[in-house]
Design an enzyme around this catalytic site. Structure first.
Site, PDB file in Angstrom:
ATOM      1  N   GLU A  58       0.844  -1.211   0.000  1.00 23.15           N
ATOM      2  CA  GLU A  58       0.000   0.000   0.000  1.00 23.15           C
ATOM      3  C   GLU A  58       0.876   1.257   0.000  1.00 23.15           C
ATOM      4  OE1 GLU A  58      -3.088  -0.454  -0.503  1.00 23.15           O
ATOM      5  OE2 GLU A  58      -3.738  -2.297   0.509  1.00 23.15           O
ATOM      6  N   CYS A 115      -8.526  -5.379 -18.445  1.00 21.16           N
ATOM      7  CA  CYS A 115      -9.911  -4.902 -18.482  1.00 21.16           C
ATOM      8  C   CYS A 115     -10.808  -6.020 -19.024  1.00 21.16           C
ATOM      9  CB  CYS A 115      -9.970  -3.674 -19.383  1.00 21.16           C
ATOM     10  SG  CYS A 115     -11.605  -2.958 -19.603  1.00 21.16           S
ATOM     11  N   CYS A 117     -12.425  -5.956 -21.559  1.00 27.02           N
ATOM     12  CA  CYS A 117     -12.320  -5.982 -23.028  1.00 27.02           C
ATOM     13  C   CYS A 117     -11.005  -6.608 -23.485  1.00 27.02           C
ATOM     14  CB  CYS A 117     -12.429  -4.566 -23.581  1.00 27.02           C
ATOM     15  SG  CYS A 117     -10.990  -3.544 -23.220  1.00 27.02           S
ATOM     16  N   VAL A 140      -9.395   8.555  -0.255  1.00 30.52           N
ATOM     17  CA  VAL A 140      -9.475   7.334   0.541  1.00 30.52           C
ATOM     18  C   VAL A 140     -10.773   7.339   1.340  1.00 30.52           C
ATOM     19  CG1 VAL A 140      -8.349   5.935   2.309  1.00 30.52           C
ATOM     20  CG2 VAL A 140      -6.967   7.345   0.775  1.00 30.52           C
ATOM     21  N   ILE A 142     -12.856   4.955   4.135  1.00 39.76           N
ATOM     22  CA  ILE A 142     -12.679   3.779   4.991  1.00 39.76           C
ATOM     23  C   ILE A 142     -14.034   3.270   5.469  1.00 39.76           C
ATOM     24  CG2 ILE A 142     -11.691   2.971   7.166  1.00 39.76           C
ATOM     25  CD1 ILE A 142      -9.560   5.306   6.576  1.00 39.76           C
ATOM     26  N   CYS A 152      -9.528  -0.497 -18.543  1.00 39.49           N
ATOM     27  CA  CYS A 152      -8.621   0.221 -19.444  1.00 39.49           C
ATOM     28  C   CYS A 152      -9.033   1.694 -19.503  1.00 39.49           C
ATOM     29  CB  CYS A 152      -8.635  -0.407 -20.829  1.00 39.49           C
ATOM     30  SG  CYS A 152     -10.154  -0.099 -21.754  1.00 39.49           S
TER      31      CYS A 152
HETATM   32 ZN   LIG Z   1     -11.612  -1.946 -21.661  1.00 34.59          ZN
END
Ligand SMILES: [Zn+2]
Length: 168
Positions: A58, A115, A117, A140, A142, A152
């Site tokens: 993270e 993605c 696709c 962020v 929480i 994409c």
């Molecule tokens: Zn895509």
């Protein structure tokens, strides 16, 4: 090898950090927040017992100062530091940690997701509880009901209605 593992203290309900991988391995982790002095902490640990490697999960949540401190850990303490995290948030903006890691890291390795696709997924959509894409909000959140999906760039723009109108 003594590796110290860190993760972001974005959700402290559990009190302790766990870093887990999709293949099922997990490790307890030390927690960092924007106030954590990473160089001081690692220097102290290293002096008590030599540290071979540092892993930060993270890492998008690191501050500019902390990325700078980690570069000192590499250059002055001679300990390799590996950071893993996201490049951009759901608005398509760099996280602070990612910004300075992209600028200062010795080596960058892009882990690719795909993605729906089939194109490379380099954007993240935040979906609300009903599954609708969210346009704005805090970087962020929480404990909310939102979820995230990697898509994409083309499908990111389509989902948010950001595609350019074709001229006649
Ligand atoms: Zn895509």
């Amino acid at each position: 090898m003594r590796t110290l593992v860190f993760t972001a203290e974005i959700d402290n309900r559990h009190g302790v950090g766990i870093v887990s991988s999709r293949i099922g391995l997990s490790s307890p982790a030390l927690l960092f927040n924007p106030q954590t002095s990473l160089f001081g902490l690692l220097e102290k640990e290293h002096r008590a017992q030599p540290v071979d490697c540092v892993l930060i999960d993270e890492c998008q949540f690191l501050t500019r100062e902390q990325v700078s401190e980690l570069s000192d850990v590499v250059d002055q303490l001679d300990i390799p530091v590996l950071c893993y995290g996201l490049r951009t948030d759901f608005r398509g903006e760099l996280f602070s940690g990612s910004h300075y890691l992209l600028a200062w890291a010795d080596k960058l390795i892009e882990l690719k997701t795909v993605c729906h696709c089939g194109r490379k997924a380099n954007c993240v959509l935040r979906l609300d509880a009903q599954g609708n894409p969210v346009h704005e909000g805090k970087q962020v959140v929480i404990g909310g009901n939102e979820s995230y999906v990697s898509v994409c760039r083309k499908h990111y723009k389509i989902a948010l209605g950001l595609t350019r109108k074709e001229s006649e």
